[in-house]
Design an enzyme around this catalytic site. Structure first.
Site, PDB file in Angstrom:
ATOM      1  N   ASP A   1       1.044  -7.714   2.256  1.00  0.00           N
ATOM      2  CA  ASP A   1       1.164  -6.275   1.971  1.00  0.00           C
ATOM      3  C   ASP A   1       2.634  -5.837   1.849  1.00  0.00           C
ATOM      4  O   ASP A   1       3.157  -5.124   2.690  1.00  0.00           O
ATOM      5  CB  ASP A   1       0.458  -5.498   3.085  1.00  0.00           C
ATOM      6  CG  ASP A   1       0.236  -4.031   2.738  1.00  0.00           C
ATOM      7  OD1 ASP A   1       0.839  -3.554   1.755  1.00  0.00           O
ATOM      8  OD2 ASP A   1      -0.522  -3.363   3.455  1.00  0.00           O
TER       9      ASP A   1
ATOM     10  N   SER B   1       3.860   2.152   8.543  1.00  0.00           N
ATOM     11  CA  SER B   1       3.676   1.164   7.492  1.00  0.00           C
ATOM     12  C   SER B   1       4.969   1.004   6.725  1.00  0.00           C
ATOM     13  O   SER B   1       5.619   1.989   6.382  1.00  0.00           O
ATOM     14  CB  SER B   1       2.576   1.586   6.542  1.00  0.00           C
ATOM     15  OG  SER B   1       1.361   1.185   7.079  1.00  0.00           O
TER      16      SER B   1
ATOM     17  N   HIS C   1       0.825  -1.216   0.000  1.00  0.00           N
ATOM     18  CA  HIS C   1       0.000   0.000   0.000  1.00  0.00           C
ATOM     19  C   HIS C   1       0.859   1.266   0.000  1.00  0.00           C
ATOM     20  O   HIS C   1       0.374   2.332  -0.355  1.00  0.00           O
ATOM     21  CB  HIS C   1      -1.064  -0.015   1.105  1.00  0.00           C
ATOM     22  CG  HIS C   1      -0.621   0.321   2.493  1.00  0.00           C
ATOM     23  ND1 HIS C   1      -0.317  -0.619   3.447  1.00  0.00           N
ATOM     24  CD2 HIS C   1      -0.459   1.512   3.111  1.00  0.00           C
ATOM     25  CE1 HIS C   1       0.005  -0.016   4.581  1.00  0.00           C
ATOM     26  NE2 HIS C   1      -0.063   1.288   4.414  1.00  0.00           N
TER      27      HIS C   1
END
Ligand code: ARG
Ligand code: ASP
Length: 752
Positions: free
Chosen positions: A254, A685, A118
């Site tokens: 991810d 992230s 992402h």
């Protein structure tokens, strides 16, 4: 143009001389009301914590002094200098800030960079077309020459961190007024920056910590040639989509891989075909045996923002006022999008990324609000304030300095509440959720530059890509329907006195319905006609600007916008600055009043280390969650053809053949994700999850839903971060992507 609209425009021009002449508007609006049908529809560390989980995002250069002993007791096997050191290579040299808001880490001597899918999404998307859809099919560069450049993407290393508090606060006196104080601080910051010796390509930034009690200079080096190396198909990298977002148990792969390129001296450079892979002095080694429940872990990255030391009243306002309003706006907006996304595949594709963007924080706020309520965050903060008050009152020196704080907070938060709400709502309604209004904010600047031809041309050029991108995906009817859905929510929550005069008058005096008012904002405009707009954009931008300026929709947008920026935003900022000053004193007082506690500075986008354990949690309704998920769970969730739960055939084949390579655990299972008690937030992230040796074991990408209130109230019972297991990543690169060349350049540790 029809008679009714020219008449309106003329009157509106008069009105625009000053929106404070609001009553004139009534005339306009009466006419408009009569005639509108002819036109409108054309369109925590302060709590006692058990030893297994540690709240906090710690400054890497202070680990030795503050955390090392505890970390070693929890399972850290290396000294703090191996994590952060200025004089010799340490793990910090393998951590980068990736692009604007994520983290990445270097995992090979050749600058191979691991981050989330992402985080790489928009770059992967930019290399995708219908014929060569790398987002959908995945991408595995089989040689360095196939790696794809990404203009604008950067990777920033932290070289060293220097405390410059003394310089920044020198000559800043308690009795100075705000302005003088800030001017002095700004001057000192410049001085502090000038005092830091920099090597070529280094940069320095001075940042405030602990609400301005401490200032650190952070020396960085930014690389500007960062190429895409590999990404799994979206159906793996975003498996579970919005449904599983913020949720545990999770089954998402991810991750994506990039590579930093440098010039012939291994220094940062713009993209050039002559650049070579960055020769990294330090890279993370990978523990192929992975990690087990109960093990020590740490997450090293760039957390964006937390608010761990707010007073109870601030939390109460988030629960009672701010979160409900913004959640409700997004409820309405998402409902419209979903209605259309269900209608056709084309619509679904068109709105997928917009929907994901709006849904991400919508879902977070719901979890956050619920978590704050269920963990009794307000009562917890009140209890802290109670014991703080007792201590402050019993000590004359403290009483003199600090007893003003809580009443002052109360008064300031009482005053700011309406402005804060109005501000959030403005950004939600006129920024995030309406594409037209968002676009108008950009176009307005062009209108403003009408008479400065050089600046006009320059801005026009800058805007060109955005203008074209806007029309590629813009559907005026759906956008208007979204606006009509959110505008009633806006009116319901907005303090009447902070509505712009035209809106306030028509709503409260003229008794228009919210739908009628929202229609006014979309009142027949060239912005609903892409052909007309682009024809002017390509041939005569001045004519376009003139047309726009004459339109009612634009004028109303502008009056409303100016009211916000003249009457709401400055008041909000002024009050916020006052609150920040009190918050700084409150922070200092907490440290003085509770000297036995250890404090960490709130996240501010700088490099931090969080640590904890690989551990489960029990939800407040007593469901005990697993620590790991496995490939079997991925397969059980598989829904062929589904937008969120589809899977590539190759993955299913590998599963059926149990062809997992050497990446399974002792029981032969292939782990996919796991959770731990590392304190993280947005910006973390792409952060590496490390074991006690500092070896890479996972990749941080999310938090569990029940724990999203950690930005305000970290609760060790519920707050867990979610990581992809490195074994799943290795399996995907090796077996699924058939890209063993990447595995070969990594350093794999088989018996840590
Ligand atoms: N919730 C995570 C974060 O805040 C992941 C978001 C990306 N994933 C998604 N399904 N939208 O960034
Ligand atoms: N998903 C977040 C990010 O993109 C991480 C988090 O909020 O926990 O940074």
């Amino acid at each position: 143009m029809s008679i009714c609209s020219t008449a309106l425009c003329r009157i509106f021009d008069v009105i625009l001389i000053g929106y404070k002449m609001a009553h004139l508007l009534i005339v306009l609006l009466r006419i408009l009301q009569r005639g509108r049908y002819c036109a409108l529809l054309g369109l925590a560390s302060i709590l006692h914590l058990p030893a297994h989980a540690i709240e906090g995002m710690w400054l890497p250069h202070l680990l030795k002094a503050l955390n090392e002993a505890e970390m070693q007791q929890m399972g850290l096997k290396i000294p703090a200098e191996a994590i952060y050191s200025v004089n010799s290579g340490s793990l910090k040299d393998a951590i980068v800030r990736f692009g604007g808001g994520c983290t990445g880490s270097i995992i090979s001597p050749y600058g191979l960079l691991l981050t989330n899918h992402h985080c790489g999404y928009s770059f992967i998307q930019s290399h995708s077309t219908v014929e060569n859809n790398r987002l959908k099919d995945g991408f595995w560069a089989q040689s360095m020459s196939e790696e794809l450049p990404n203009p604008g993407l950067t990777a920033t290393f932290i070289r060293r961190i220097v405390d410059v508090t003394d310089i920044v606060l020198s000559g800043v006196l308690p009795d100075m007024d705000e302005r003088t104080k800030n001017a002095q601080i700004q001057k000192n910051i410049q001085l502090a920056r000038d005092n830091i010796p920099l090597e070529p390509h280094e940069d320095v930034q001075v940042k405030a910590f602990f609400h301005g009690l401490q200032y650190l200079a952070i020396v960085t080096m930014t690389f500007r040639d960062v190429r895409l190396v590999a990404a799994p198909p979206e159906s793996i990298g975003k498996f579970g989509g919005d449904t599983d977002n913020w949720v545990w148990p999770r089954h998402t792969g991810d991750f994506s891989l990039f590579r930093i390129y440098a010039d012939s001296n291994n220094q940062p450079s713009d993209y050039s075909p002559d650049n070579r892979p960055y020769r990294a002095p330090v890279h993370l080694k990978i523990n192929t045996k992975g990690i087990r429940e109960g093990d020590f872990t740490m997450v090293f990255g760039f957390p964006g923002r937390t608010h761990s030391y707010l007073p109870s009243i601030a939390i109460q306002q988030i629960i009672e006022t701010i979160d409900p309003a913004r959640i409700e706006v997004r409820d309405s907006s998402l409902a419209v999008m979903q209605k259309y996304m269900r209608k056709s595949e084309a619509m679904r594709l068109k709105y997928a990324s917009r929907h994901a963007r709006i849904a991400n924080y919508w879902k977070k706020w719901i979890g956050e609000r619920e978590g704050l309520i269920r963990t009794k965050a307000v009562a917890k903060k009140q209890a802290l304030e109670h014991s703080w008050t007792k201590k402050v009152q019993s000590n004359p020196a403290l009483r003199q300095k600090y007893s003003y704080i809580l009443p002052r907070f109360q008064a300031l938060y009482d005053s700011i509440e309406a402005y804060h709400l109005a501000r959030e709502l403005y950004y939600e309604v006129f920024g995030w959720n309406s594409e037209l209004m968002r676009f108008l904010h950009s176009l307005r600047r062009l209108v403003q530059l009408r008479d400065d031809s050089a600046a006009f041309r320059q801005y026009q050029k800058r805007l060109d890509t955005r203008v074209r991108a806007f029309w590629k995906n813009y559907d005026p009817y759906i956008d208007m329907e979204i606006f009509e859905a959110i505008f009633p929510v806006y009116l319901k929550h907005m303090p009447p006195e902070l509505l712009s005069p035209p809106v306030r008058i028509v709503y409260y005096e003229e008794k228009w319905t919210p739908k009628e008012i929202s229609e006014m904002f979309y009142y027949r405009t060239i912005l609903t006609d892409s052909m007309a707009f682009m024809q002017l954009w390509d041939t005569d931008v001045y004519a376009l600007v003139d047309t726009l300026q004459k339109e009612l929709a634009y004028q109303l947008f502008e009056v409303n916008r100016d009211f916000f920026f003249d009457e709401v935003e400055p008041q909000y900022r002024e009050l916020k600055a006052k609150i920040d000053e009190v918050q700084k004193d409150y922070m200092r007082s907490l440290m003085e009043v509770f000297p036995e506690k250890r404090f960490y500075p709130d996240a501010n986008g700088t490099l931090r280390l969080s640590y904890g354990k690989v551990e489960s949690y029990r939800s407040l309704d007593s469901v005990e969650y697993p620590v790991f998920t496995y490939i079997d769970g991925v397969i059980s969730k598989y829904i062929p053809g589904d937008y969120e739960f589809d899977l590539p055939h190759r993955l299913i084949e590998l599963y059926e053949q149990r062809d997992f390579g050497p990446y399974t655990d002792e029981q032969g299972r292939l782990p996919v994700c796991f959770i731990g008690s590392n304190h993280t937030t947005g910006g973390n992230s792409g952060s590496p999850a490390l074991d006690g040796h500092g070896y890479l074991v996972g990749l941080n990408f999310d938090r569990v839903w029940e724990g999203t209130m950690s930005d305000y109230n970290y609760d060790i019972r519920l707050c867990r971060n979610i990581m992809v297991d490195i074994r799943y990543i290795l399996f995907l690169i090796d077996k699924f992507g058939q890209c063993p060349r990447l595995i070969r350049e990594m350093t794999l540790i088989d018996n840590p």
